[in-house]
Design a protein around this motif. Structure first.
Motif, PDB file in Angstrom:
ATOM      1  N   MET A   2       0.785  -1.293   0.093  1.00  0.00           N
ATOM      2  CA  MET A   2      -0.054   0.178  -0.070  1.00  0.00           C
ATOM      3  C   MET A   2       0.795   1.260  -0.042  1.00  0.00           C
ATOM      4  SD  MET A   2      -3.008  -0.780  -0.553  1.00  0.00           S
ATOM      5  CE  MET A   2      -2.587  -2.093  -1.470  1.00  0.00           C
ATOM      6  N   VAL A   3       2.146   1.090   0.532  1.00  0.00           N
ATOM      7  CA  VAL A   3       2.869   2.221   0.721  1.00  0.00           C
ATOM      8  C   VAL A   3       3.336   2.541  -0.828  1.00  0.00           C
ATOM      9  CG1 VAL A   3       5.151   3.206   1.224  1.00  0.00           C
ATOM     10  CG2 VAL A   3       3.809   2.227   3.055  1.00  0.00           C
ATOM     11  N   ASN A   4       3.495   1.544  -1.542  1.00  0.00           N
ATOM     12  CA  ASN A   4       4.073   1.514  -2.943  1.00  0.00           C
ATOM     13  C   ASN A   4       3.055   1.953  -3.915  1.00  0.00           C
ATOM     14  OD1 ASN A   4       6.187   0.978  -4.997  1.00  0.00           O
ATOM     15  ND2 ASN A   4       5.153  -0.982  -5.654  1.00  0.00           N
ATOM     16  N   TYR A   5       1.671   1.480  -3.645  1.00  0.00           N
ATOM     17  CA  TYR A   5       0.517   1.975  -4.333  1.00  0.00           C
ATOM     18  C   TYR A   5       0.436   3.454  -4.180  1.00  0.00           C
ATOM     19  CZ  TYR A   5      -1.752  -2.688  -5.571  1.00  0.00           C
ATOM     20  OH  TYR A   5      -1.965  -3.606  -6.031  1.00  0.00           O
ATOM     21  N   SER A   6       0.524   3.844  -2.958  1.00  0.00           N
ATOM     22  CA  SER A   6       0.586   5.528  -2.564  1.00  0.00           C
ATOM     23  C   SER A   6       1.527   6.143  -3.239  1.00  0.00           C
ATOM     24  CB  SER A   6       0.595   5.469  -1.206  1.00  0.00           C
ATOM     25  OG  SER A   6      -0.689   4.729  -0.354  1.00  0.00           O
ATOM     26  N   GLY A   7       2.777   5.634  -3.187  1.00  0.00           N
ATOM     27  CA  GLY A   7       3.977   6.450  -4.110  1.00  0.00           C
ATOM     28  C   GLY A   7       3.482   6.457  -5.477  1.00  0.00           C
ATOM     29  N   ILE A   8       3.080   5.391  -6.184  1.00  0.00           N
ATOM     30  CA  ILE A   8       2.728   5.402  -7.723  1.00  0.00           C
ATOM     31  C   ILE A   8       1.588   6.643  -7.880  1.00  0.00           C
ATOM     32  CG2 ILE A   8       1.956   4.116  -9.381  1.00  0.00           C
ATOM     33  CD1 ILE A   8       3.241   1.373  -8.062  1.00  0.00           C
ATOM     34  N   VAL A   9       0.558   6.316  -7.178  1.00  0.00           N
ATOM     35  CA  VAL A   9      -0.500   7.282  -7.483  1.00  0.00           C
ATOM     36  C   VAL A   9      -0.194   8.712  -7.312  1.00  0.00           C
ATOM     37  CG1 VAL A   9      -2.919   7.828  -7.095  1.00  0.00           C
ATOM     38  CG2 VAL A   9      -2.256   5.468  -7.113  1.00  0.00           C
TER      39      VAL A   9
ATOM     40  N   MET B 201       2.750  16.596  -4.365  1.00  0.00           N
ATOM     41  CA  MET B 201       2.356  15.014  -4.816  1.00  0.00           C
ATOM     42  C   MET B 201       3.824  14.599  -4.797  1.00  0.00           C
ATOM     43  SD  MET B 201      -0.649  14.291  -4.793  1.00  0.00           S
ATOM     44  CE  MET B 201      -0.852  15.334  -3.157  1.00  0.00           C
ATOM     45  N   TYR B 202       4.713  15.277  -5.531  1.00  0.00           N
ATOM     46  CA  TYR B 202       6.112  14.691  -5.692  1.00  0.00           C
ATOM     47  C   TYR B 202       6.836  14.406  -4.426  1.00  0.00           C
ATOM     48  CZ  TYR B 202       5.954  14.585 -10.653  1.00  0.00           C
ATOM     49  OH  TYR B 202       5.730  14.510 -12.156  1.00  0.00           O
ATOM     50  N   ARG B 203       6.742  15.423  -3.524  1.00  0.00           N
ATOM     51  CA  ARG B 203       7.160  15.451  -2.100  1.00  0.00           C
ATOM     52  C   ARG B 203       6.756  14.236  -1.520  1.00  0.00           C
ATOM     53  NH1 ARG B 203      12.235  17.921  -1.793  1.00  0.00           N
ATOM     54  NH2 ARG B 203      11.709  19.929  -2.680  1.00  0.00           N
ATOM     55  N   LYS B 204       5.468  13.945  -1.371  1.00  0.00           N
ATOM     56  CA  LYS B 204       4.391  12.929  -0.975  1.00  0.00           C
ATOM     57  C   LYS B 204       5.099  11.673  -1.337  1.00  0.00           C
ATOM     58  CE  LYS B 204       0.327  13.223   0.296  1.00  0.00           C
ATOM     59  NZ  LYS B 204      -1.320  13.294   0.508  1.00  0.00           N
TER      60      LYS B 204
ATOM     61  N   TYR C 262       7.143   8.367   0.621  1.00  0.00           N
ATOM     62  CA  TYR C 262       6.604   6.929   1.025  1.00  0.00           C
ATOM     63  C   TYR C 262       7.922   6.087   0.132  1.00  0.00           C
ATOM     64  CZ  TYR C 262       1.741   8.150   1.242  1.00  0.00           C
ATOM     65  OH  TYR C 262       0.564   8.451   2.055  1.00  0.00           O
ATOM     66  N   TYR C 263       8.693   6.480  -0.692  1.00  0.00           N
ATOM     67  CA  TYR C 263       9.719   5.677  -1.016  1.00  0.00           C
ATOM     68  C   TYR C 263      10.937   5.627  -0.047  1.00  0.00           C
ATOM     69  CZ  TYR C 263       7.644   4.295  -5.498  1.00  0.00           C
ATOM     70  OH  TYR C 263       6.895   3.827  -6.596  1.00  0.00           O
TER      71      TYR C 263
ATOM     72  N   ILE D 281      16.602   5.137  -6.555  1.00  0.00           N
ATOM     73  CA  ILE D 281      16.436   5.713  -8.078  1.00  0.00           C
ATOM     74  C   ILE D 281      15.166   6.179  -8.440  1.00  0.00           C
ATOM     75  CG2 ILE D 281      16.867   4.806 -10.401  1.00  0.00           C
ATOM     76  CD1 ILE D 281      19.223   4.678  -8.648  1.00  0.00           C
ATOM     77  N   GLN D 282      13.950   5.415  -7.703  1.00  0.00           N
ATOM     78  CA  GLN D 282      12.823   6.004  -8.091  1.00  0.00           C
ATOM     79  C   GLN D 282      12.501   7.458  -7.374  1.00  0.00           C
ATOM     80  OE1 GLN D 282       9.989   4.651  -9.402  1.00  0.00           O
ATOM     81  NE2 GLN D 282      10.603   2.575  -9.864  1.00  0.00           N
ATOM     82  N   MET D 283      12.951   7.515  -6.205  1.00  0.00           N
ATOM     83  CA  MET D 283      13.110   8.920  -5.727  1.00  0.00           C
ATOM     84  C   MET D 283      13.752   9.792  -6.543  1.00  0.00           C
ATOM     85  SD  MET D 283      13.425   8.476  -1.503  1.00  0.00           S
ATOM     86  CE  MET D 283      14.399   6.847  -1.363  1.00  0.00           C
ATOM     87  N   THR D 284      14.861   9.763  -7.381  1.00  0.00           N
ATOM     88  CA  THR D 284      15.683  10.528  -8.124  1.00  0.00           C
ATOM     89  C   THR D 284      14.713  11.259  -9.178  1.00  0.00           C
ATOM     90  OG1 THR D 284      17.597   9.448  -7.731  1.00  0.00           O
ATOM     91  CG2 THR D 284      17.516  10.863  -9.468  1.00  0.00           C
ATOM     92  N   ARG D 285      13.758  10.368  -9.886  1.00  0.00           N
ATOM     93  CA  ARG D 285      12.728  10.877 -10.698  1.00  0.00           C
ATOM     94  C   ARG D 285      12.042  12.159 -10.210  1.00  0.00           C
ATOM     95  NH1 ARG D 285       9.448   5.514 -12.161  1.00  0.00           N
ATOM     96  NH2 ARG D 285       8.306   7.036 -13.292  1.00  0.00           N
TER      97      ARG D 285
END
Length: 456
Positions: A209-216, A236-239, A243-244, A259-263
């Protein structure tokens, strides 16, 4: 719109498990009865005597879970129309949309089918807009009204309801995601994280769910950015980043989480934040080559060559055989508009060192080949303007030398590219130019490269 895909291997079970019935047959919730009960519950929480009773709010919580389940008691994503109609009978009407979706419309709910399979639903005249939100608020109120010494026991008693509530929130969130209502999807996934804050879960972290929240949240950030709403985009990006970071702190996702957060840092223009975050990742995953690459790349993009080289040197002090560090050192020392040949030779030497430690990296082979090609092409251009025969011969000799070195590197890049079509095509394009320059259009090597390009 490019759609993201949420992991939902268990979604059919999630969709139907919320209201599993006994084998004797389905018992369907009646909309009008629920509507009346909701009205009575509204009165009960306003009445002086009943509003202070935990049982009033517990009953309300259970009621609104039923409100959410109404029309979904026996529904499962992926079921066909026939199975749906066994439980819910024939619809009031059927609509086929322009994008070939089939909607079975009932009095209070519409079921959406794609390719003959149930994919989602919408509500007609909902009793309340967000019944699960009402349920969660009600349980929280019941706990607040309970003596502190008895709260743990109450939460333990309500845990089955909480578990069911989380399943319902996930079902709702996935449906809203399917309908592209991303804000409601995020609300639902975050609500699950909120439920997990009850003491009965002992600090449970639901990584999915943390991952889902980050994706959305990232998707919402992208949409806000495209709409020119920079403030909402950054929020939203800070959120997403948060999560990550939460996932990274418990070791979930490994170095890829950074790496995900870098984007997301890049999306809001915070390159320095990205670098600091990547360095933190390297502290946890010191053997991660990709983290070295992405960190060095951040310095490169900022043209902070000094900072980048300092970072690379620190890396080499710790890992003197790090191939990525040598590669990026070569890139960083030449990351300016005017580069002397001595510096280019130094960069090429760093590329060779990188390849000595990792001869399988097609990108480094290609980069080395490209640099040799570019220097050689520059000598041939000077030759074309030079009038002195001796100088022309010297310039030609240097150009040929760099081209021959480039050919060797690029052929090697192609051999280790492992199906990377971009590298192969770019390398073949350069080889074609060089073979033509060195040997002419009738040469077998030129004709072979030309054929390889056609067959790519």
């Amino acid at each position: 719109m490019k759609r993201l895909i949420l992991l939902s291997a268990m979604v059919a079970l999630i969709f139907g498990s919320a209201t599993a019935q006994e084998a004797t047959g389905p018992v369907l919730l009646n909309y009008k009865i629920l509507q009346k009960k909701a009205a009575k519950s509204d009165e009960a929480i306003q009445a002086e005597k009943t509003a202070v009773k935990p049982t009033t709010w517990i009953s309300r919580g259970k009621l609104f879970q039923d409100v959410d389940n109404q029309g979904l008691e026996q529904a499962q994503l992926g079921m066909d129309e026939t199975m749906l109609k066994v439980t819910y009978k024939d619809p009031v009407s059927v609509e086929t949309t322009e994008d070939n979706k089939k909607i079975l419309k009932y009095d209070y709910i519409n079921y959406i089918f794609e390719n003959g399979r149930l994919r989602g639903w919408t509500r007609n005249e909902p009793i309340v807009e967000k019944p699960l939100d009402e349920a969660l608020k009600s349980y929280k109120k019941a706990i607040d009204l309970t003596e502190e010494s008895k709260r743990a026991k109450l939460e333990d008693k309500l845990k089955p309801q909480f578990d069911e509530l989380k399943t319902q929130f996930q079902r709702y969130g996935q449906n809203q995601y399917y309908l592209e209502n991303y804000k409601d999807a995020l609300y639902a996934f975050e609500a699950i994280l909120d439920v997990n804050k009850f003491e009965v879960y002992n600090g449970l972290i639901d990584t999915l769910m943390v991952n889902y929240s980050g994706i959305v949240a990232r998707e919402l950030g992208r949409q806000a950015k495209e709409a020119g709403n920079e403030k909402e985009a950054e929020e939203m990006y800070r959120k997403t980043i948060k999560y990550y970071q939460d996932l990274a702190e418990i070791g979930s996702g490994g170095s890829s989480a950074y790496i995900q957060m870098t984007r997301d840092f890049y999306a809001i223009g915070d390159t320095l934040g990205a670098i600091e975050n990547l360095k933190h990742g390297l502290e946890l995953y010191p053997d991660s080559t990709i983290l070295v690459t992405v960190t060095a790349q951040a310095y490169y993009l900022m043209k902070d060559n000094e900072g980048g080289l300092e970072f690379i040197q620190e890396r080499l002090n710790e890992k003197p055989q790090c191939p990525a560090a040598y590669y990026w050192k070569g890139l960083l020392i030449t990351n300016k508009s005017d580069v002397e040949e001595d510096l280019i030779k130094e960069a090429l030497a760093y590329y060779d060192t990188s390849l000595m430690y990792d001869p399988t990296n097609a990108n480094v082979w290609y980069q080395s080949g490209y640099v040799n090609y570019a220097v050689g092409a520059n000598y041939f251009e000077q030759e074309s303007y030079e009038e002195d025969p001796g100088m022309r011969e010297e310039l030609n000799k240097k150009g040929v030398g760099y081209y021959e070195a480039s050919v060797e590197k690029l052929e090697k890049a192609i051999s280790v590219a492992a199906g990377d079509r971009t590298i192969v095509k770019e390398a073949l394009d350069l080889l074609k130019r060089m073979y033509y320059k060195l040997y002419g259009g009738d040469d077998e090597r030129y004709l072979d490269v030309n054929e390889r390009l056609k067959n790519l």
